[in-house]
Scaffold this active site. Structure first.
Site, mmCIF file in Angstrom:
data_model
loop_
_atom_site.group_PDB
_atom_site.id
_atom_site.type_symbol
_atom_site.label_atom_id
_atom_site.label_comp_id
_atom_site.label_asym_id
_atom_site.label_seq_id
_atom_site.Cartn_x
_atom_site.Cartn_y
_atom_site.Cartn_z
ATOM 1 N N ASP A 140 0.958 -1.159 0.043
ATOM 2 C CA ASP A 140 0.009 -0.006 -0.017
ATOM 3 C C ASP A 140 0.840 1.342 0.053
ATOM 4 O O ASP A 140 2.141 1.101 0.361
ATOM 5 C CB ASP A 140 -0.858 0.077 1.164
ATOM 6 C CG ASP A 140 -1.714 0.948 1.406
ATOM 7 O OD1 ASP A 140 -2.277 1.649 0.448
ATOM 8 O OD2 ASP A 140 -1.761 1.715 2.398
ATOM 9 N N ASP B 78 -0.182 5.174 1.036
ATOM 10 C CA ASP B 78 -0.439 6.065 2.039
ATOM 11 C C ASP B 78 -0.700 5.395 3.253
ATOM 12 O O ASP B 78 -1.564 4.372 3.246
ATOM 13 C CB ASP B 78 -1.650 6.928 1.625
ATOM 14 C CG ASP B 78 -1.519 7.780 0.369
ATOM 15 O OD1 ASP B 78 -0.494 7.642 -0.363
ATOM 16 O OD2 ASP B 78 -2.414 8.371 -0.270
ATOM 17 N N TYR C 39 -5.671 12.067 1.141
ATOM 18 C CA TYR C 39 -5.694 12.326 -0.132
ATOM 19 C C TYR C 39 -4.299 13.180 -0.435
ATOM 20 O O TYR C 39 -4.473 14.327 -0.965
ATOM 21 C CB TYR C 39 -6.974 13.348 -0.686
ATOM 22 C CG TYR C 39 -8.352 12.359 -0.457
ATOM 23 C CD1 TYR C 39 -8.608 11.498 -1.199
ATOM 24 C CD2 TYR C 39 -9.085 12.656 0.644
ATOM 25 C CE1 TYR C 39 -9.620 10.712 -1.143
ATOM 26 C CE2 TYR C 39 -10.205 11.823 0.752
ATOM 27 C CZ TYR C 39 -10.641 10.986 -0.176
ATOM 28 O OH TYR C 39 -11.698 10.332 0.043
ATOM 29 N N THR D 46 -2.100 1.060 -4.846
ATOM 30 C CA THR D 46 -2.662 1.878 -3.935
ATOM 31 C C THR D 46 -4.256 2.881 -4.630
ATOM 32 O O THR D 46 -4.377 2.896 -5.659
ATOM 33 C CB THR D 46 -1.845 3.195 -3.744
ATOM 34 O OG1 THR D 46 -2.508 4.347 -3.237
ATOM 35 C CG2 THR D 46 -1.331 3.791 -5.110
ATOM 36 N N GLN E 232 -6.739 5.381 -5.103
ATOM 37 C CA GLN E 232 -6.468 6.813 -5.360
ATOM 38 C C GLN E 232 -7.807 7.549 -5.705
ATOM 39 O O GLN E 232 -8.108 7.867 -6.916
ATOM 40 C CB GLN E 232 -5.506 7.308 -6.283
ATOM 41 C CG GLN E 232 -4.076 6.935 -5.919
ATOM 42 C CD GLN E 232 -3.593 7.837 -4.622
ATOM 43 O OE1 GLN E 232 -3.827 8.774 -4.605
ATOM 44 N NE2 GLN E 232 -2.917 7.256 -3.883
ATOM 45 N N ARG F 181 -9.968 -1.538 -7.538
ATOM 46 C CA ARG F 181 -10.101 -0.881 -6.351
ATOM 47 C C ARG F 181 -10.008 -1.978 -5.247
ATOM 48 O O ARG F 181 -10.958 -2.784 -5.162
ATOM 49 C CB ARG F 181 -11.328 0.034 -6.272
ATOM 50 C CG ARG F 181 -11.407 0.667 -4.729
ATOM 51 C CD ARG F 181 -12.684 1.840 -4.845
ATOM 52 N NE ARG F 181 -12.834 2.140 -3.684
ATOM 53 C CZ ARG F 181 -12.142 3.148 -2.844
ATOM 54 N NH1 ARG F 181 -10.850 3.597 -3.620
ATOM 55 N NH2 ARG F 181 -12.297 3.527 -1.653
ATOM 56 N N ASP G 20 -2.013 -0.615 5.751
ATOM 57 C CA ASP G 20 -2.521 -0.142 7.028
ATOM 58 C C ASP G 20 -3.923 -0.067 7.232
ATOM 59 O O ASP G 20 -4.517 0.248 8.157
ATOM 60 C CB ASP G 20 -2.141 1.253 7.161
ATOM 61 C CG ASP G 20 -2.675 2.308 6.285
ATOM 62 O OD1 ASP G 20 -3.014 1.643 4.892
ATOM 63 O OD2 ASP G 20 -3.086 3.313 6.694
#
Length: 396
Positions: free
Chosen positions: A9, A11, A20, A51, A53, A108, A134
């Protein structure tokens, strides 16, 4: 055969999740994350970033902004010897306001799309791979494709029945084997290759080649240019060039004599005066026996060298007493000095006029890079003294 890999991942795992993150100025790497990725690189384990987004679908930023953030991360990682093999992101969200991206997508997370794409691109066996993230969606992705989930985050954020770690560094230690990986702080250089045991020679070979490329890229090309100028100038003045090293480095010093005495002369007519101080075992052992091993190079220089001559030392550590003593004598007596070093570089890196330093702590990697430096300098000198037609027609 397919291989295990690590899907990360972004972020909250590699960079701080401040909500964001769609611009470079908001990128903040989590301590130890770059070093953790570098450790996976050194172990030969493919790394992909997967990831979500949704900020694209929600209109907070565009595809180009995501790509710019990733370019920035790539550059920052490269400065610390790390790289990601594949970057994947999903810009879709069913509640988006940007029509082109306002829909459901199997890419996703926790959908399997990005993991399947990574497996195809990197030839991964997902059943033997890890997904590190996370959020529950990362765990869901792992379970959707049969990979092993690892959760990272602060105390209290754990996911039931999933191994949880404080950060990516701790998770990578687990992946590579507890106690086998010495992680480093963000301000330190990569310090270990290999960092874990390999079970296949082809995997080790791939990792070795990657580490050699990374290490050789750390050589300062301006220092290479300065070294070449010193060597060319020495040939112009008919000055002597001396080379020395211990062990494997002695073979590079001997090879250097061959490349300049024989190689440079081929097609140029240059009759260079190049000597290796590591070749004469009778003289070498007599000095070591009577005066001490630390004198084996400097003692020879005292008899043979003159002001304006050149000394090239090859030492992986840069700390060998006979190497340092030789540099000190050469500098004090008007010689030009070039050192080839690795590890931290030692006194040889600090005291020589020019230093070609290889940022690695693996003797084989350092010596391979030193050999390449020796070859490229000799070949550069040779071709610089030939006509364009001669260069085109000669074999180097």
């Amino acid at each position: 055969m397919s291989q295990p890999g690590v899907l990360l991942d972004r972020d909250g795992t590699i960079i701080v999740d401040s909500g964001y993150v769609g611009s470079v100025d908001r990128v903040e790497f989590i301590d130890g994350s770059i070093e953790a990725i570098a450790a996976l690189n050194r172990a030969g384990i493919p790394v992909a970033v997967v990831t979500n987004q949704a900020g694209v679908a929600r209109g907070y930023y565009g595809i180009a902004d995501v790509e710019q953030v990733h370019k920035h991360m790539i550059a920052e990682m490269a400065r610390h010897g790390a790289h990601v093999d594949l970057w994947l992101f999903c810009p879709y969200h069913p509640d988006g306001i940007v029509q082109a991206f306002a829909r459901r997508s199997a890419d996703r997370k926790p959908g399997p799309g990005m993991a399947l794409a990574a497996a195809e691109a990197l030839d991964l066996d997902l059943a033997k791979s890890w997904v590190v993230g996370d959020s529950p969606s990362d765990v869901g992705l792992a379970r959707a494709v049969g990979a092993k989930p690892l959760h990272v985050g602060p105390a209290g954020s754990a996911v039931d029945n999933v191994d949880t770690f404080a950060d990516l560094a701790a998770a990578v230690r687990f992946i590579l084997g507890d106690g086998e990986l010495a992680m480093v702080t963000r301000d330190e250089r990569p310090v270990k290759f290999p960092a874990a045991r390999f079970h296949r020679a082809d995997s080790y070979g791939g990792a070795y080649v990657n580490e050699l490329a990374r290490a050789f890229a750390t050589v300062d090309l301006e220092q290479v240019s300065r070294a070449a100028k010193i060597l060319n100038d020495a040939h112009d003045r008919d000055a002597a060039i001396f080379a020395c090293g211990n062990g494997g480095s002695a073979s590079i010093a001997n090879h250097l004599q061959c490349d300049h005495l024989k190689g440079v002369r081929n097609g140029t007519g240059v009759t260079a005066r190049v000597l290796s101080l590591s070749t004469n075992v009778e003289l070498f052992s007599a000095i070591a026996n009577d005066l001490g091993y630390e004198h084996v190079f400097s003692y020879q220089l005292q008899s043979q060298a003159r002001p304006g001559d050149v000394l090239i030392t090859i030492s992986s550590s840069g700390r060998s007493p006979n190497i340092v003593r030789a540099i000190d004598w050469a500098v004090a007596n008007g010689m030009h000095t070039i050192s080839l070093t690795g590890f931290a570089g030692g006194a040889a890196r600090r005291r020589a006029h020019v230093c070609l330093h290889v940022d690695s702590t693996n003797y084989g990697i350092v010596e391979d890079a030193h050999q390449a430096c020796m070859h490229l300098l000799a070949q550069y000198v040779r071709q610089s003294r030939m006509t364009p037609d001669a260069v085109a027609s000669q074999t180097f």
